[in-house]
Design an enzyme around this catalytic site. Structure first.
Site, PDB file in Angstrom:
ATOM      1  N   ASP A  88       0.861  -1.187   0.000  1.00  0.00           N
ATOM      2  CA  ASP A  88       0.000   0.000   0.000  1.00  0.00           C
ATOM      3  C   ASP A  88       0.892   1.230   0.000  1.00  0.00           C
ATOM      4  O   ASP A  88       1.760   1.371   0.872  1.00  0.00           O
ATOM      5  CB  ASP A  88      -0.909   0.020   1.232  1.00  0.00           C
ATOM      6  N   ASP A 113     -15.179  -2.850  -1.607  1.00  0.00           N
ATOM      7  CA  ASP A 113     -14.769  -2.574  -0.230  1.00  0.00           C
ATOM      8  C   ASP A 113     -16.020  -2.300   0.589  1.00  0.00           C
ATOM      9  O   ASP A 113     -16.783  -1.383   0.259  1.00  0.00           O
ATOM     10  CB  ASP A 113     -13.845  -1.352  -0.186  1.00  0.00           C
TER      11      ASP A 113
END
Length: 242
Positions: free
Chosen positions: A9, A130
């Site tokens: 990330d 998500d």
């Protein structure tokens, strides 16, 4: 057997992990994304999952140099999400060598664009779903929609999406274990391969991933558990027969 995707990330060019998707709760694990990508390859992983966190909020690439460094450092196929909102974005990343782009916010805002991307670039487009409390979150998880994960997946059933990356935000970065109930429910509701993301905490999650119960899953993504040593790469890959 399912695949295990180590995660990088990116925030301000560094490798970080967030807690519950909160950009203010970022732990920096490396300031050299290319070296981290190479390390995962050397550990035996065959795939890589990368997210441009800044891009997810900005709606366009913010860590392009870091992604370029990753692509130069690894031979493994890289899937990338975060801020990819237009067909031009999709085409540009695939031209650079990204093997699969992940479309999240735009899948809610403009499902037609996802369908067109799948038509133009078959096999190279995934959808990121998500969810927080079962509802789909967008704009870098800053907003929650009224859609359920299963409803959103259903919109792309016949679109040619190569995979769904399903993240349970309530589990992300807190090592609470994968939300197996919601992940397996989603996998049962769609013919699109599902990759679990968020919460993978230990070898027990990997063993469950390798079990017949999870046979419909394409794999799972691991971030914090790999970075802080809770998950041994060699042991995990052995469990998965890799």
């Amino acid at each position: 057997m399912p695949h295990l995707y180590p995660a990088i990330d990116l925030k301000a060019g560094q490798c970080v992990r967030l807690k519950l998707g909160d950009m203010e709760q970022a732990t920096v694990f490396s300031d050299d994304p290319g070296a981290q990508a190479r390390a995962f390859q050397d550990q035996g992983f065959k795939r890589l999952h990368v997210v441009d966190l800044d891009g997810a909020f900005a709606g366009e690439s913010r860590n392009g140099d870091a992604v370029d460094a990753i692509l130069k450092a690894t031979k493994n196929p890289v899937q990338l999400g975060g801020g990819i909102r237009t067909l031009d974005h999709v085409e540009a990343w695939l031209a650079k060598g990204i093997s699969r782009v992940i479309l999240g916010t735009v899948a809610v805002r403009d499902p037609g664009l996802v369908r067109e991307a799948c038509r133009l670039f078959p096999g190279h487009v995934a959808v990121g779903i998500d969810a927080r409390g079962g509802r789909v979150a967008v704009e870098g998880w800053a907003e929650t929609s009224e859609l359920s994960a299963i409803e959103l997946a259903g919109r792309f059933e016949d679109a040619g999406v190569s995979a769904i990356i399903y993240t349970d935000i309530d589990r992300d970065g807190v090592l609470a274990g994968i939300n197996w109930d919601s992940t397996l429910d989603l996998a049962a509701a769609t013919s699109i391969p599902v990759i679990a993301s968020g919460g993978l905490a230990s070898i027990e999650d990997v063993k469950r991933l390798a079990s017949p119960e999870a046979a419909r899953l394409d794999g799972a993504i691991s971030g914090r558990a790999l970075y802080d040593g809770r998950l041994d790469p060699a042991e995990a890959l052995k469990v998965l027969g890799a």
